[in-house]
Design a protein around this motif. Structure first.
Motif, PDB file in Angstrom:
ATOM      1  N   GLY A  44       0.760  -1.110   0.113  1.00 39.30           N
ATOM      2  CA  GLY A  44      -0.112   0.114   0.117  1.00 39.30           C
ATOM      3  C   GLY A  44       0.859   1.269  -0.006  1.00 39.30           C
ATOM      4  N   PRO A  45       0.238   2.545   0.297  1.00 38.02           N
ATOM      5  CA  PRO A  45       1.043   3.535   0.299  1.00 38.02           C
ATOM      6  C   PRO A  45       1.709   3.952   1.414  1.00 38.02           C
ATOM      7  CG  PRO A  45      -1.323   3.927   0.978  1.00 38.02           C
ATOM      8  CD  PRO A  45      -1.228   2.412   0.693  1.00 38.02           C
ATOM      9  N   ALA A  46       2.862   3.003   1.550  1.00 40.58           N
ATOM     10  CA  ALA A  46       3.879   3.165   2.596  1.00 40.58           C
ATOM     11  C   ALA A  46       4.587   4.637   2.637  1.00 40.58           C
ATOM     12  CB  ALA A  46       4.544   2.037   2.900  1.00 40.58           C
ATOM     13  N   VAL A  47       4.989   5.255   3.836  1.00 35.52           N
ATOM     14  CA  VAL A  47       5.835   6.371   3.691  1.00 35.52           C
ATOM     15  C   VAL A  47       7.125   6.148   4.446  1.00 35.52           C
ATOM     16  CG1 VAL A  47       6.079   8.951   4.169  1.00 35.52           C
ATOM     17  CG2 VAL A  47       3.968   7.885   3.250  1.00 35.52           C
ATOM     18  N   LYS A  48       8.232   6.193   4.187  1.00 34.42           N
ATOM     19  CA  LYS A  48       9.640   6.192   5.006  1.00 34.42           C
ATOM     20  C   LYS A  48       9.674   7.298   5.984  1.00 34.42           C
ATOM     21  CE  LYS A  48      14.270   5.269   4.791  1.00 34.42           C
ATOM     22  NZ  LYS A  48      15.312   5.028   3.715  1.00 34.42           N
ATOM     23  N   VAL A  49       9.789   6.761   7.405  1.00 32.53           N
ATOM     24  CA  VAL A  49       9.653   7.964   8.455  1.00 32.53           C
ATOM     25  C   VAL A  49      11.086   8.200   8.689  1.00 32.53           C
ATOM     26  CG1 VAL A  49       7.281   7.868   8.830  1.00 32.53           C
ATOM     27  CG2 VAL A  49       8.743   6.514  10.094  1.00 32.53           C
ATOM     28  N   PHE A  50      11.887   7.525   8.630  1.00 31.06           N
ATOM     29  CA  PHE A  50      13.322   7.564   9.243  1.00 31.06           C
ATOM     30  C   PHE A  50      14.132   7.677   8.202  1.00 31.06           C
ATOM     31  CE2 PHE A  50      16.325   6.828  12.390  1.00 31.06           C
ATOM     32  CZ  PHE A  50      17.262   6.196  11.816  1.00 31.06           C
ATOM     33  N   SER A  51      15.014   8.704   8.458  1.00 28.77           N
ATOM     34  CA  SER A  51      16.061   9.276   7.339  1.00 28.77           C
ATOM     35  C   SER A  51      17.588   8.696   7.858  1.00 28.77           C
ATOM     36  CB  SER A  51      16.121  10.690   7.176  1.00 28.77           C
ATOM     37  OG  SER A  51      17.164  11.163   6.438  1.00 28.77           O
TER      38      SER A  51
END
Length: 68
Positions: A44-51
């Protein structure tokens, strides 16, 4: 005397029944989650939150602020 023995038997039977129910319930949950793949790619529309790109000064600031 018979009444006390009967009460002890009832409590023992209820305790053993609850123990077996709890044990087999935990085994069933373990079997269910043993087949669960936690490290699969998200769907699904996963978003990376850790840089990964973090400056040293930002990390040092976080260290002093949070007390890591």
């Amino acid at each position: 005397m018979k009444r006390i023995i009967w009460d002890v038997c009832k409590v023992t039977i209820i305790f053993l029944g609850c123990t077996f129910l709890f044990y087999y319930g935990l085994r069933a949950m373990h079997n269910e989650y043993e087949q669960y793949h936690r490290y699969d790619q998200p769907e699904g529309p996963a978003v990376k939150v850790f840089s990964e790109e973090e400056r040293f000064i930002d990390r040092l600031h976080l260290f002093f602020r949070l007390g890591e």
